[in-house]
Each structure stands twice: as C-alpha cells, then as structure tokens.
Design an enzyme around this catalytic site. Structure first.
Site, short mmCIF file in Angstrom:
data_model
loop_
_atom_site.label_atom_id
_atom_site.label_comp_id
_atom_site.label_asym_id
_atom_site.label_seq_id
_atom_site.Cartn_x
_atom_site.Cartn_y
_atom_site.Cartn_z
CG HIS A 17 -2.05 0.96 1.14
ND1 HIS A 17 -1.91 2.30 1.43
CD2 HIS A 17 -3.34 0.78 0.76
CE1 HIS A 17 -3.07 2.90 1.25
NE2 HIS A 17 -3.95 2.01 0.84
CG ASP A 65 -7.99 -3.00 -2.83
OD1 ASP A 65 -9.16 -2.60 -2.80
OD2 ASP A 65 -7.02 -2.23 -2.85
#
Length: 434
Positions: A306, A363
């Site tokens: 991320h 996700d």
C-alpha cells in the site's frame, strides 16, 4: 515557541514554519517559499506533500493505524453501521438516535430517481461499464436538484449528503440491472440502506431477494471500511474540483472517475483476475510467487502493499475474518479463497516480501466477498464508490467551509523546448518540424 525549519538557497537562509498535527505528524510549511526565494518544491505524485489540513481521517502507515475522526477502524467495524459511520465522517460526531433517525428518513425520502432519468440509462449500451454510467448519472442528478446543487449553505449539506448517498445506491443498482437486461427494481422503504441495495440488485418483479443477514453484514462492512482513507487519488481529486467551487455532485462524479483505475478502486477486481489466472493455469500460487520475484516476468502480486501502509492494513484483518465467516455460513467452497490464503501465508513468511513490507491490503479479500455475494467484477469498483461517498462529501465540506479558500493550482518544472517559432505550412512540407 514557534518551531521553524531553516533552508539555505543561493547563500540566503529562509525560516519556514513547522506545522505539527494533533497526532504528532510534522510538516514544513512552504506556502511562501516561492514568494520569498523564487523556488518551488518538486515532489512527483505528491508522496511527501501535504495538500491540506484535515480533521477527518488519521492514518499511521508504519503502525497500521486507521481512525475515523479519532475512532479506531476496529471499533467502528465492530460496533457501527455504514450509515452511522457516514454521518460521523461527514458531520464530525456520532449521531444521536434522533439525528440518525432524521438522516435515515432523508435517505428514504430521496432514494427514488426522477423518472426522467430512465431515459439517460436507456442511452447507454448494455455493455457500458457501470463506473462510466455511475459518474455520468451522478452529474445528471444535479440537473434534477438545481437549487440544491447551487447551494453552498452549511444548512443544506445534510440534504445534499442524503441525496448523494441515496441516489448513488439506486443509480448503481439500476446500472447493474441494465447490464444484465433485467427489469428495474425500485427501492423498498422497509429496508435499511445496505439491505435495500441488495434488494434492488437481486430481486425479481415476482420474487423478492432472500435477505441473508450475513450477506447484508458483509456488504455493509465493505462500505464502512471504504468510507474514507485520507488524501488518496479520488479524495484529492474531489478536493481539487471543489476548490474551483464546483457543486457537490460534480465533485463526487470526479471522484468516481479518479477511483476507476486498477491502481486505486479497481485493485480488488485485479486481485480476482490474478487469482483466476493462477487457478486456470493449474498453479496453487507457488509458481506465481516465483514469477513475482523475477523482475523480468512482468507479474505483480495484486492486493499486497500500500502507498501509505508499511505494515498490515488494519482493514485487511477485519475483512479477512468477515470473508471466512461469510463463506462458512454460505457453505461455499471458493478455490480462489484457497489460493488467496496460500499466497498470503507464503508471502508473509517469505523474506522477499517481508523486507519490502508487502502485506495484504483491504483489496485482497474484498473482491472474494463480493464474488461470494454474487456481484460481477465490473461492479466491485462501484461498491467502493458507494462506500467512499461519505469521505468525498466530508472533504468537499472542508473545502466549502475553509476560512481561506483558494483554488488548487500545482506548479511544475518545465522541461520542454526553450523559445521556438512558428513555421509556415509551405516550409513544413520539406522541413521536418519537431
């Protein structure tokens, strides 16, 4: 005592204020740097640039912390609902019973689309991507609420927020039904927000969708976990558009467009596509991980890592548990989940990924939940957009209520040609023009 940073340029020293946030994060204020020195800063992709002061969301990427207006995401996920969380994010406090009831009533009041909007849906091909339809229809909604769209009054924000949250859900459901050639299902005021969305997605004219509590809970959690996430690509876009005094509908539509890409809102769809490719190749994930570590293979481990988190994404822990619970209750065996678990276990114990601090993000599991619910991959980013709407509205509000409003206007360092001159057409036929 005011803290300052000292910057030396061309033999001159400049004193620049240091700003300290409520959680201790620090920034050097360069607001007057160009006026004082003639210099600007260069920070491609804004990785080290704070574009605003905000009271909405706090992230500590090193420690894996996410808080909505001070409340840890773990507490919100355990105790709250999406609509209560939306109210908290937009208006700055957890609602009282009366406030939550009033807001829920507004959502019900504005959940029906104007009948003329049906003609807009009919103008899209059935192959049109739901995100394209969503963005266009959010913009079109402003045409049916002209006074509300023009208003910048603080007292109108509650209605604006309710209209956007209610309408975006109905638009998304209508877009899905059209892509499947199915008749439109209108919202049912007897259902709460997330259950109503599922009703509009999956009911038939002669048979209501069987509402499974675990599915409602899982989808509501996905909305909640995506409700805001600081100054990401789409939220920064919303603030950029809002700074030009565009209305809240235009700002939200711009946020949808920014969210669309696979490196932002489309990442969960990319995870499912990756897992499906692995399954179809007959691999259990082992060979794929070897290819990921080979920089010449072109393979990427989607759903890991991320931009902000250098630790485990706190949302990933929450959603992983919900994913396991949902599949257990539904008694669904998903080969993609088995591959996902193997990828996670291997990557978390592989020095290659550990050294690079590549941990699963939200996700990685959200796509599997949506797949289990029965949503097609092209709807995954639409779900993300519905969830992120409260954060976009809250950031729009901060721009609207700023005591020193200024249009966003980044600078650049020009690297093109120096002074150049126009060449007549007749000369261009024989002289190459660069």
């Amino acid at each position: 005592m005011t803290t300052t940073a000292r910057l030396e340029l061309d033999g001159k020293v400049y004193e620049l204020p240091v700003i300290v946030g409520s959680e201790g994060d620090k920034a050097v204020d360069i607001t007057k740097l160009r006026d004082l020195s003639g210099y600007i800063t260069l920070d491609p992709s804004y990785a080290n640039t704070g574009s605003c002061l905000s009271e909405i969301t706090f992230i500590d990427g090193e420690k894996g912390i996410l808080r909505y207006r001070g409340i840890p995401i773990q507490e919100m996920a355990e105790k709250s609902t999406f609509i209560e969380t939306a109210y908290h994010i937009i208006f700055g406090h957890l609602p009282t019973r009366a406030e939550l009831s009033e807001f829920s009533d507004l959502l019900t009041k504005y959940e029906l689309l104007h009948e003329d909007m049906k003609y807009h849906f009919e103008g899209f091909p059935t192959t049109g991507h739901p995100m394209a339809i969503l963005s266009a229809m959010i913009n079109a909604t402003s045409c049916f609420f002209p006074d509300l769209a023009r208003s910048t009054r603080r007292e109108d924000l509650k209605v604006q927020a309710a209209v956007l949250l209610a309408q975006v859900r109905t638009i998304a459901a209508f877009a899905y039904r059209r892509s499947r050639g199915l008749p439109t299902i209108y919202p049912n005021p007897m259902y709460k927000f997330t259950a109503n969305f599922l009703h509009m997605l999956f009911s038939l004219p002669n048979k209501d969708y069987e509402m499974h509590p675990e599915i409602v809970k899982a989808l509501d959690l996905i909305f909640l976990l995506h409700a805001d996430h600081e100054q990401n690509c789409s939220t920064a876009t919303v603030r950029m558009v809002a700074s030009g005094q565009a209305n809240v509908f235009a700002c939200a539509a711009a946020g949808v467009c920014a969210l669309w890409g696979p490196l932002h809102g489309g990442a969960n769809q990319a995870v499912i596509e990756m897992l499906e490719d692995i399954r179809q190749s007959g691999d259990d994930g082992s060979n794929f991980l070897k290819l990921v570590k080979d920089k010449n293979s072109g393979k990427r481990l989607m759903g890991f890592g991320h931009r902000v988190y250098k630790n485990y994404d706190p949302r990933a822990n929450i959603i992983k548990r919900q994913c396991d619970e949902l599949l257990s209750v539904l008694r669904k065996d998903d080969p993609l989940l088995d591959i996902a678990k193997r990828l996670e276990e291997a990557a978390l114990n592989d020095p290659y990924f550990v050294e690079r601090k590549l941990y699963p993000n939200v996700d990685f599991y959200s796509g599997i939940i949506m797949r289990a619910i029965g949503l097609p991959p092209e709807m995954f980013t639409v779900i993300f957009a519905i969830g992120r709407m409260p954060g976009w509205i809250a950031n729009y509000r901060e721009i609207l209520e700023s005591p020193t409003p200024r249009i966003y206007r980044p600078r650049q360092i020009y690297t093109g040609k120096t002074l150049n001159h126009y060449v007549d057409k007749i000369q261009r036929s024989s002289v190459p023009v660069q």
